[in-house]
Scaffold this motif. Sequence first.
Motif: not given
Lengths: 212, 151, 644
Positions: C360-380
Amino acid sequence: MSPKKKKTDDLINFTIDGQPVQARPGWTILETAEQYHIHIPTLCFHPAVKPWGGCRLCVVEVRYGKRGKVMPSCLNPPLAKLEVFTHSERVLNVRRWVLEMLLADCPASKEIRDLAREYGVTATRFTITDPEEECLRCGRCVAVCNEVVGVQALTFGSRGVNKQLDTPYRVPNNACVACGCCVTVCPTGAMSTRLDLVRGDVSRRTGHGFAH
Amino acid sequence: MKATTLEIDDILERYPKQPQHLISLLQDVQAEYKYISPEHLALICDHVGVPLTQAWAVATFYKSFSLEPRGEHEIKVCLGTTCHLKGGGRLVEACERDLAVARGHTTEDLRFTLDTVKCVGACALAPVVMIDEDYLGAASIPSLQKRLEKL
Amino acid sequence: MERIKSAAQLAGLQKKLLKAQDPKRPVVRVCLGPGCLAQGAAMVSQAFKSTIKAKKLRAKVQPLIKETGCHGFCSQGTLVSLSPADLFYVRVKPEDVEEIVEASLVKGQVVERLLYSDNGARYKSAAEIPFYKMQQKIILKNVGIIDPLKIDDALMAGAYQSFAKALTQMSPEDIINTVSLSGLRGRGGGGFPTGRKWRRAADIARENPGPVYIIGNGEEGDPGAFMDRAIMEGDPHAVLEGMIIGAYALGANKGFLYVRHEYPIAIRHLSIAIEQARSLGLLGQNILGTGFDFDLQINRGAGAYVCGEETAIIASLEGRVGEPITRPPYPAQQGLWNRPTIINNVETWANVPHIIDKGAKWYTDLGVPYSTGTKIFSLVGKVKNSGLVEVPMGVTLGRIVEEIGGGVPGQERFKAVQTGGPSGGIIPYEFKDLPPADMKPARVGLSAPVPISELKKLPVDFDSMAQTGSIMGGGGMIVMDNRDCVVDVARYFLRFLQEESCGKCLPCRLGLKGMQEFLDKFSRGQGSVEDIDELKSLAQAVGDGSLCGLGGTAPNPVLTSIRYFRDEYLAHIKDHKCPAGVCKDLIIYRVDPKTCNGCTLCVRNCPQDCISGRKKKPHTINNAACIRCGACMDVCPVGAVIVE
Ligand SMILES: Cc1cc2nc3c(=O)[nH]c(=O)nc-3n(C[C@H](O)[C@H](O)[C@H](O)COP(=O)(O)O)c2cc1C
Ligand code: SF4
Ligand code: FES
Ligand code: FES
Ligand code: FES
């Protein structure tokens, strides 16, 4: 603790339009309001069938702490300390728009026109597609046929703006037992003009929903 | 079109006799015969044990079912957001004119069915047209016309 | 294949596979993702196979051809990457294949003309290209690398390691705790904390014993979004692994994957993956000898956007019409066949193995406090580099659109970005911090609104996006330039939703049509300023009154476009002009006599026969007969047809 005391403990205390009310467990906000003779308009609700939540005329605004939310009273049970408003600005806004749009959707219905007038809606700005239309797709007929009569002679076909009352292949359905329950529960009388579209050859009826 | 079609019974056999398989069965029949005939609809109802009214409601609710025969070739013009912005709308109109058929319908000779889809997931190549199983990316009216002439 | 009976055996198999692999063997990865397929990738792959066969390459260089999922950089397709040479070729056509084989595979040279070049720089390897350099691929790590049809390939890339760890070293409670602590929020649009959802379901299931179900939501109905498709097609085992871990944590023995039927390749790849997992014993009975049983089944969507909504999926899985029902009761309380049911988006599920693996710690280090992790976007949309982008949450919108996406081709800046599909909004380039009264409290109410000075600096996370009146949604990010009209886009979404609404409740069935009637008027240059306020009031009624999220969020595109682009609305209503040149009733097509070279292509293509002019002489369009179909503009080789 005496059993009697326990009973009052189960009651849910909340307010409707500022008036303190008590609901029994299992009651909805609408049912509670009816007990206290507080009027909330409804179109799709019918005591004989499960509430469907389609017409959204029965919406009320509830405030719980700081949060306010608009929700249908026919489906939602109250919570203790809830503040319910049956005629707040947001509630009236929903009802007025729905009624104005209904005037265009089923212009032939006197019941809708009367109800709309109660809310000060007498004309509609929206396009009328069928001046003869009375059916508002409230689903009472479908529900009563399914839940009470138990034959599923009619249903809704298609979806969205094209949703309509249907029988398979739009021909009279021999599953229909010609009981007329659908006509009885219809809030606008649309069903009485449509019964012949549903009712097939009664002599061939099978009495259950599996006839083709 | 495939030379041989599966027997309806073989398709029914794929699923146990439970109402939950209604949609999967309709899909398989749709895929095999390109539409769902009244006879097949009735057979499916008997198999999974639901009233015809429910099957009718389902078959008319979901867009992927067709109760009328479809054309030999299906042309699906994408009208997802990206394709819309990049001119997908003009492509459907061009098809409607060229094939003389309205969207959602089949030409009289049963050669083509013209339909629209909401995003096929190839948005980076918008506007996209699907012709049967093939994708045509970065489509324009001329490139689409050329492709249709080949069919 | 032999059934695997323990975690040790699984680790052994992975080791054996890795050992058997020859790191020097050349691998050619051909992207067979949707974007590349639309550019003829299937023929490129075929060409590789036949060329290599025809050339009878010496055994030493016998290359391996891998048909992979989306590499992400779809606008440059067909993409081909070679390893271990680390070469990245773009816009590969079947006719280029011979040269690639000859030069790069046989002689070890680089085919310069197929390298990606931008602003004078040429890039040999993908990692150096700015589009990739600024991304952080975690969920997409294996997508485009592995062959999605080979479980061995997935195993070598580390698939099912977290699954083994979860099943053999962790208790269900541990897993739920870890997921809660990671702060993972649902990727399907709502952003509901996944751990909280799981805990609730686990508690309910404990109180009334019986079956529990889990569902993977792969409906991905938002037009303009294809991240879920890329995961399902490119790394199907990641979804399965996440779901098996979830099932173990929640005590579910049966899972469903609900995948939209417009994605036949995703359905095929997932089905094959399930078969493979079953034959290895990773699905089925007594998994890894732990006594835990779980199986998965795929259900195809049948063409209904509303069937992305939880209660509609349930109805659909039960064989009924996809009409939503009121929540509560939530599916976690009463879902499929009235039993506790957990529904998560497929990207959410694909996050789970990483959280279990690295903590969990590794995951919360990604992103910002209340939105953790990465997100995939489709940029079109109107952006130079379109494709899939995976970045940590909280990266600014400017970074995504301008740095990764390269901005709008030929224009200094973008006009707006549409996020969240039909439930989201249109936010303008000029976005400045909103007056506090206008700020919508963040949906889950976790973080306080932060003032933002311009859109470029808007951090892309759940709560910041919600403040703008839009939502992050599934991850669709559609860039608009000044040729895109906001009135038209708002109309487009309403039309979309009308076709997709189930029609159960009146505010949605009638209200979407009603709102469109207002917008139709505006797009014809009619209506009044008061109508704008009336439309806002109607939008409020639709949002308040609707039963499910479809109607509930339908006002967002309308309300945001009015809020940020009031001037554009007024231009339509008062000046009868569509500044972007889109609304057909307010524009005319004209041939620029200076540019026109009189090639007569347009004359021959005009369906109305309303273009006149002789060969080599400038042409003119008869606007009375013109239906504004745009055929002339499409065929004009010199761009002489202009819109006014
Ligand atoms: C109209 C409507 C459409 C939706 N479509 C999708 C969809 O296509 N994919 C998806 O994952 N979630 C969709 N959702 C959200 C789901 O209802 C649900 O919240 C989500 O699958 C939960 O998973 P998550 O917590 O992992 O995001 C939709 C919701 C609504 C109201
Ligand atoms: S909001 Fe729309 S989609 Fe949702 S229940 Fe109502 S009619 Fe159906
Ligand atoms: S009466 Fe409650 S929604 Fe119709
Ligand atoms: S919008 Fe057409 S493919 Fe996505
Ligand atoms: S499809 Fe090939 S890069 Fe996306």
